[in-house]
Design an enzyme around this catalytic site. Structure first.
Site, PDB file in Angstrom:
ATOM      1  N   CYS A  87     -11.878  32.658  32.869  1.00  0.00           N
ATOM      2  CA  CYS A  87     -11.058  31.511  32.496  1.00  0.00           C
ATOM      3  C   CYS A  87     -11.672  30.780  31.294  1.00  0.00           C
ATOM      4  O   CYS A  87     -11.622  31.287  30.187  1.00  0.00           O
ATOM      5  CB  CYS A  87     -10.858  30.599  33.700  1.00  0.00           C
ATOM      6  SG  CYS A  87      -9.509  29.403  33.505  1.00  0.00           S
ATOM      7  N   HIS A 195      -9.508  34.276  38.338  1.00  0.00           N
ATOM      8  CA  HIS A 195     -10.823  33.935  38.879  1.00  0.00           C
ATOM      9  C   HIS A 195     -11.267  34.895  39.992  1.00  0.00           C
ATOM     10  O   HIS A 195     -10.980  34.647  41.176  1.00  0.00           O
ATOM     11  CB  HIS A 195     -10.785  32.518  39.447  1.00  0.00           C
ATOM     12  CG  HIS A 195     -10.706  31.445  38.424  1.00  0.00           C
ATOM     13  ND1 HIS A 195     -11.792  30.693  38.033  1.00  0.00           N
ATOM     14  CD2 HIS A 195      -9.652  30.988  37.688  1.00  0.00           C
ATOM     15  CE1 HIS A 195     -11.419  29.805  37.117  1.00  0.00           C
ATOM     16  NE2 HIS A 195     -10.123  29.978  36.891  1.00  0.00           N
ATOM     17  N   GLU A 197     -14.117  35.118  41.306  1.00  0.00           N
ATOM     18  CA  GLU A 197     -15.048  34.449  42.231  1.00  0.00           C
ATOM     19  C   GLU A 197     -14.304  33.724  43.341  1.00  0.00           C
ATOM     20  O   GLU A 197     -14.916  33.311  44.329  1.00  0.00           O
ATOM     21  CB  GLU A 197     -15.958  33.473  41.458  1.00  0.00           C
ATOM     22  CG  GLU A 197     -15.369  32.129  41.100  1.00  0.00           C
ATOM     23  CD  GLU A 197     -14.453  32.154  39.883  1.00  0.00           C
ATOM     24  OE1 GLU A 197     -14.149  31.076  39.351  1.00  0.00           O
ATOM     25  OE2 GLU A 197     -14.041  33.263  39.462  1.00  0.00           O
TER      26      GLU A 197
END
Length: 225
Positions: A87, A195, A197
């Site tokens: 991002c 994302h 994560e």
């Protein structure tokens, strides 16, 4: 031995601790790095996490790209260090000229937050070598400036060179060629808007596809001399 993966924090970063947790869940050892220090602490790889570095002033990622840590990241990436930009981290990598193209305001001029279905277009990178070709993965995305743009010559070159790593199945932001992520020519630097994560635990994210990024870099590093 677990790979030591650095996570850079800039002023305005907000997903650094999510990245730290993901690294631990993915079998790595997180090492926290600070934007104002050029010391990479001997890490085996670096993640530039999401957020709003320097409040997105000037352009998203533009000021962070000039920070001391990025001088070291740029030099190390040139020598093959694996670097992943997520991002805002993707925006920083583009502003630092480590990746082609740039990220602009979403086509609809609105912030978008949703789980995106991506197609893995290239497994010839440090961060995707553990995926299958054309594998479909589900990764959360949240951004206001995720519209990937590049001139016609650059788009033609990255398509020809297999540098498009991810495409959106349903384009949320107007990105050229439905591009969600790209790599450099050598495949050690990857950036994407969604994302990974946030996709490491089924309980909270509904998907664990993000772990594939970490198993990929572990696989790559395990065979390095």
């Amino acid at each position: 031995m677990a790979p030591r993966i650095g996570v850079v924090t800039f002023p305005g970063t907000l997903d650094d601790q999510d990245a730290v947790r993901a690294i631990r869940l993915g079998g790595g050892e997180p090492v926290q790095l600070w934007h104002a220090s050029a010391d990479l602490k001997g890490v085996d790889a670096v993640i530039l996490p999401g957020g709003f570095s320097y409040g997105d002033y000037l352009r998203a990622g533009a000021i962070a790209a000039l920070s001391p840590v990025m001088t070291s990241v740029r030099a190390a990436a040139g020598k093959g260090l694996p670097v992943l930009g997520i991002c805002n981290g993707f925006q920083v990598l583009c502003e630092a000229r480590l990746l082609p193209g740039t990220l602009m305001r979403n086509e609809q001029q609105r912030f978008k937050c949703s789980v995106q279905e991506l197609v893995v277009e290239s497994i010839d990178t440090v961060w995707t070598c553990d995926f299958a070709p054309r594998q479909a993965i589900r990764i959360p995305a949240k951004h206001g400036e995720g519209n990937y743009v590049a001139d016609a010559a650059t788009l033609a070159a990255i398509e020809a060179n297999n540098q498009v790593v991810f495409r959106y199945l349903h384009n949320p932001n107007g990105s050229e060629h439905d591009i969600a992520g790209v790599t450099n020519e050598t495949g050690n630097v990857v950036g994407l808007m969604p994302h990974p994560e946030h996709a490491v635990e089924g309980l909270t994210g509904g998907s664990t596809d993000g772990l594939g990024f970490l198993s990929s870099v572990r696989r790559f590093l395990s065979v390095q001399v």
